[in-house]
Design an enzyme around this catalytic site. Structure first.
Site, PDB file in Angstrom:
ATOM      1  N   CYS A   1     -55.703  70.522  20.868  1.00 39.48           N
ATOM      2  CA  CYS A   1     -56.130  69.896  19.615  1.00 39.48           C
ATOM      3  C   CYS A   1     -54.931  69.699  18.685  1.00 39.48           C
ATOM      4  CB  CYS A   1     -57.188  70.769  18.954  1.00 39.48           C
ATOM      5  SG  CYS A   1     -58.002  69.989  17.533  1.00 39.48           S
ATOM      6  N   CYS A   2     -54.125  70.752  18.510  1.00 38.92           N
ATOM      7  CA  CYS A   2     -52.934  70.641  17.666  1.00 38.92           C
ATOM      8  C   CYS A   2     -51.943  69.629  18.235  1.00 38.92           C
ATOM      9  CB  CYS A   2     -52.252  71.997  17.536  1.00 38.92           C
ATOM     10  SG  CYS A   2     -53.063  73.169  16.433  1.00 38.92           S
TER      11      CYS A   2
ATOM     12  N   CYS B   1     -56.329  73.174   9.122  1.00 41.05           N
ATOM     13  CA  CYS B   1     -57.580  72.442   9.281  1.00 41.05           C
ATOM     14  C   CYS B   1     -58.759  73.320   8.861  1.00 41.05           C
ATOM     15  CB  CYS B   1     -57.760  71.996  10.721  1.00 41.05           C
ATOM     16  SG  CYS B   1     -56.567  70.756  11.261  1.00 41.05           S
TER      17      CYS B   1
ATOM     18  N   CYS C   1     -60.294  75.651  11.543  1.00 45.66           N
ATOM     19  CA  CYS C   1     -59.543  76.782  12.111  1.00 45.66           C
ATOM     20  C   CYS C   1     -58.937  77.695  11.060  1.00 45.66           C
ATOM     21  CB  CYS C   1     -58.422  76.267  13.007  1.00 45.66           C
ATOM     22  SG  CYS C   1     -58.932  75.080  14.251  1.00 45.66           S
TER      23      CYS C   1
ATOM     24  N   CYS D   1     -48.728  75.981  15.366  1.00 48.60           N
ATOM     25  CA  CYS D   1     -49.391  74.763  15.822  1.00 48.60           C
ATOM     26  C   CYS D   1     -48.624  74.043  16.929  1.00 48.60           C
ATOM     27  CB  CYS D   1     -49.617  73.808  14.652  1.00 48.60           C
ATOM     28  SG  CYS D   1     -48.106  73.144  13.932  1.00 48.60           S
TER      29      CYS D   1
END
Length: 245
Positions: A127-128, A209, A212, A235
């Site tokens: 995702c990162c 985010c 998270c 990240c």
């Protein structure tokens, strides 16, 4: 200009006086490196990367003092807190920054990698990577150097953070606040009367985010609220060159 040398024959003053002098000199070195990079060494080829998070205002204020037209890159992951997006606009206006660039994944990248927006739940690294690392690599391509707001006090992964380093792509990376403590950041926020991220008052010491990030309890690592419960601590945008044995 500060004289950062220890006077010959200086007696022990319980350590605090010399420690204070060393702290001032370290902060001065970071600010000097920032000014030199923006105005001389990488003039016209340097960008600041900012999350517009809890401690971002101090670095951005220092940059604005030097040149408010310096490019500032903000990565919109499309999963930020609304408060972060509002704070980006407020701080940009307050400091008079004239070249804030919002970057992020394209529509096609979101559709290919995470249409439902739930990748963070089972593969936070992936995702990162597509929401932050890839867009930043793309945006930094024209620049020879970039500036971060990282500090040694933030996490165990940053305790040896230098003021200047070389990243995985061979670019110069400047960390002008590396030596600043949380108390020094707070003092500068107060001295300059800088706007604060709205979530700071709710215990969010490091803000990423919304999916998270949680508030941090007193005594916890300032970044312990990031990717909580996953073991993830960075990240991925801060990559070091590979070493060869």
């Amino acid at each position: 200009m500060f004289d950062c040398t220890c006077p010959a024959g200086m007696s022990d003053l319980d350590g605090w006086l010399l420690a204070g002098l060393e702290g001032v000199c370290a902060r001065h070195a970071g600010m000097a490196a920032l000014r030199r990079a923006i105005t001389t060494d990488h003039r016209g080829s340097i960008a600041v990367v900012s999350s517009f998070g809890a401690e971002s205002a101090v670095l951005l204020a220092l940059v604005a003092d030097i040149d408010p037209a310096t490019p500032v890159l903000f990565i919109d992951t499309r999963q930020h807190f609304p408060e972060t997006l509002a704070y980006r606009d407020e701080l940009t206006s307050f400091l008079g920054l004239t070249n804030v660039r919002t970057i992020g994944p394209t529509d096609a990248e979101v559709e290919a990698n995470d249409p439902p927006g739930q990748l963070w739940m089972y593969d936070p690294d992936a995702c990162c990577r597509f929401r932050k690392v890839t867009p930043l690599d793309r945006a930094l391509a024209p620049f020879s150097a970039w500036v971060t707001g990282r500090k040694r006090h933030q996490a165990f992964t940053r305790v040896a953070l230098p003021v200047e380093e070389t990243d995985a792509d061979g670019k110069t990376k400047i960390n002008p606040l590396a030596d600043w403590t949380a108390e020094q950041i707070e003092a500068e926020m107060v001295r300059r009367n800088l706007p604060r991220h709205p979530l700071s008052a709710e215990g969010y010491t490091s803000i990423g985010c919304a999916t998270c990030t949680r508030a941090v309890a007193t005594g916890e690592d300032p970044r312990s609220g990031r990717w909580f419960g996953t073991g993830k601590v960075e990240c991925g945008i801060h990559r070091l060159p590979e070493t060869v044995d």
